[in-house]
Enzyme design. Sequence first.
Site, mmCIF file in Angstrom:
data_model
loop_
_atom_site.group_PDB
_atom_site.id
_atom_site.type_symbol
_atom_site.label_atom_id
_atom_site.label_comp_id
_atom_site.label_asym_id
_atom_site.label_seq_id
_atom_site.Cartn_x
_atom_site.Cartn_y
_atom_site.Cartn_z
ATOM 1 N N GLU A 147 53.978 4.101 87.887
ATOM 2 C CA GLU A 147 53.281 3.945 89.159
ATOM 3 C C GLU A 147 52.123 2.942 89.048
ATOM 4 O OE1 GLU A 147 53.182 6.589 92.178
ATOM 5 O OE2 GLU A 147 52.542 4.666 92.980
ATOM 6 N N ASP A 148 51.364 3.033 87.975
ATOM 7 C CA ASP A 148 50.093 2.298 87.909
ATOM 8 C C ASP A 148 50.084 1.067 87.015
ATOM 9 O OD1 ASP A 148 49.193 4.282 89.518
ATOM 10 O OD2 ASP A 148 48.038 5.342 88.009
ATOM 11 N N HIS A 156 53.197 9.933 82.663
ATOM 12 C CA HIS A 156 53.549 10.168 84.063
ATOM 13 C C HIS A 156 52.992 9.150 85.050
ATOM 14 C CE1 HIS A 156 49.613 12.273 84.580
ATOM 15 N NE2 HIS A 156 49.777 11.965 85.850
ATOM 16 N N HIS A 183 43.221 11.350 81.429
ATOM 17 C CA HIS A 183 43.907 12.171 82.440
ATOM 18 C C HIS A 183 45.306 12.603 81.977
ATOM 19 C CE1 HIS A 183 45.830 13.460 86.113
ATOM 20 N NE2 HIS A 183 46.592 12.382 86.118
ATOM 21 N N ASP A 211 40.858 46.265 95.007
ATOM 22 C CA ASP A 211 41.304 45.652 93.749
ATOM 23 C C ASP A 211 40.460 44.443 93.343
ATOM 24 O OD1 ASP A 211 42.167 44.221 95.885
ATOM 25 O OD2 ASP A 211 44.230 44.003 95.206
HETATM 26 MN MN MN Z 1 48.287 11.722 87.441
#
Ligand code: MN
Length: 727
Positions: free
Chosen positions: A77-78, A73, A49, A260
């Site tokens: 958090e994890d 990123h 990911h 369009d």
């Molecule tokens: Mn993520």
Amino acid sequence: MIYTIEMLTARITAGEKQYDTEKILAAYEFAENAHRGQTRTSGEPYISHPVAVAYILLEMCMDTDTLCAALLHDVVEDTSVTLDTLRKKFGDDVALLVDGVTKIGQVPLNTKEEQHAENIRKILMAMSKDIRVIIIKLADRLHNMRTLACRPPEKQRKTSLETMSFYAPIAHRLGMNDVKEEMEDVALYYLDPYGYKEVENALAARKDKGEAFIETIKKRIGERISDIQPPPIIEGRVKSIYSIYKKVYVKGKNLEEIYDIYAVRVIVHSIVECYNVLGIVHDMFRPIPYRFKDYISTPKPNRYQSLHTTVIGREGIPFEVQIRTLEMHNTAQYGVAAHWKYKAGLGGKVAGEKRFDWIRQILDQQQEADDVELIAEAVKVDLAPDDVYVFTPKGDVVTLPLGSTVIDFAYAIHTQVGNRMTGAKVGGRMAIFDYQLKTGDIVEVMTTNSPNYGPNRHWLDIAKTNEAKGKIRAWFKRECRAENITRGKTAFDAEMKRNSIYPDEEFLKQIAKRQHFDNVDDFYAAIGYGGVMLSKIVQKTKEDYLKLQKPQTPADTVQDVEAAVSESIARKQSSGVIVDGIDSCAVHFAKCCNPLPGDDIIGFVTRGFGVSVHKLDCKNVTEQQSNASNSERWISVKWAADAKAKASYEAALDIVAQDRTALIADISTAIAANRIPIHEINAHNLKNGNANVTVTLEISGLEQLKNIIVKLRKIDGVITVERTGKV
Ligand code: MN
């Protein structure tokens, strides 16, 4: 598709932009190690990911630090990795980006009314102190949308709703059109599968015809402009499913009415060429009136620039032609992210361009533009600077003035939440009560149902808003009457004493009435909870008090004093006081103030009872001295050097304490332990549950008196110990 680090590095090598590959690989190794053992719902290793997110950002030509932050990123958090570790290993910028993405990810998103969603979008952008934070977050969300098929249905719906309400509009605002369209299409797929399929099928039915049509147009235009060098890029495009869906389902048009659906894009190398190509196109096909738009001279608020025109060819099918330069094209696709495309990759400075500077640049260039209002709307990211915007765990936004604390937050939620608050968590961590909230903080208040719980008086000093302060005061007013009365009375008495005011019951009632209280207790209670400020009433009280003191005849007063003190004369063998330099004078101590060695004293010549000694600040002295008729009877006296050793003196103490068994016993034990004779001890209950104990002691001097007062104050439950004039 599973993205790997090899794909990422291959793409870096193939591109023109310079990257610090070593740093990117180090970030990958670190993230891979931290996420090892974790898998996505699809069963793939979790690291795929972040790599995919980095890949999306690489396609946008974002810089090295953005790619590193994308790889990292989710580690804070994890996993157990801390921000400090990232800062040491990858520098301040990467750490700042990761921290920003983590914080934005924690904001609870709920979709209520549009105004609420708009506020949250602004907060998300305001929280992204560096614009790259929100770009990473958009790439993160885009990949999650692409892989949403593996998630359970309710998760698909929730994520799609969030994307539609928050992330796609942000991508739009930042001009990131590709990201916006892909997000909307995927979200629609999960939110209205039938509508999605219907548009898709309708397009599929026209596909062959449509594609053939676009190819013909492309070819014909290409032939007419073949002399332009370098050669323009001509591409065809079909309108996004969600845009068609909106026109069909929201505006009620049928597919034929949408001009369009098909568009041809001509990408040239200069603005002059744009207008040249436009002339040629209008010469080849019949333009539809009012469908020409010049977004080159007047860009859209999100910096989009192009010429748009709708024309009809021989086939009778209307189509749109978009003409733009390559730079405009990049901006149209990547929006604000296109900025990095033209920046040097390695060591290139992007500082100073951070945040929303680019929007300001447009604003500067576009002073003349008609849609200044539209642009201003787009820049309205900056929320009111004197406010902070914080969230409840459920995602409601609470707006508070700058400097507000968790106490203000709790009272803003509900009075009962404030009154029952035992603590608060900010961002999942326990916060101190005077923690000052920041925009984007998620605040959770912990409360108790314990019936005896309530706010702390100290909170009045911490709270910032008048709302919170008012509610805290209201609580004390209501809940703590007994305590307020005691507290108020103590404060009032001390203040009166400081100002030499000795109010009697009648005078007290008068003061209370003037402050609009029915009785004295209510008045004391109001002082106790802070409803009446003593400093504001003391001056007037003093004036009233002085007016009330009727001048008394000196003889009466003196005789009263004399009568009161006569008993004590015999007890004292030697007074220890020197009158006018003579030690043998008949001296006694006034009972109204019981002076002790060390006190400042003054003498009064009585008729037949020798000299009566008062404390200099005794109220009888202050009153009588102002009376000129007997001024010559006041004489100066002083303590003999050995006064302490020779004599003992009476002193009276007034003790206020919480009433309890053995209170009197404890007090007398303490006094006895200091070998001080007790002449008298009296106690009575006060209305508020406290007890008032008065003791008269035989004291050898001021020092000893001070000592015993200190000891008495230490007794359990004792509130105040004061020396009094009256026995
Ligand atoms: Mn993520």
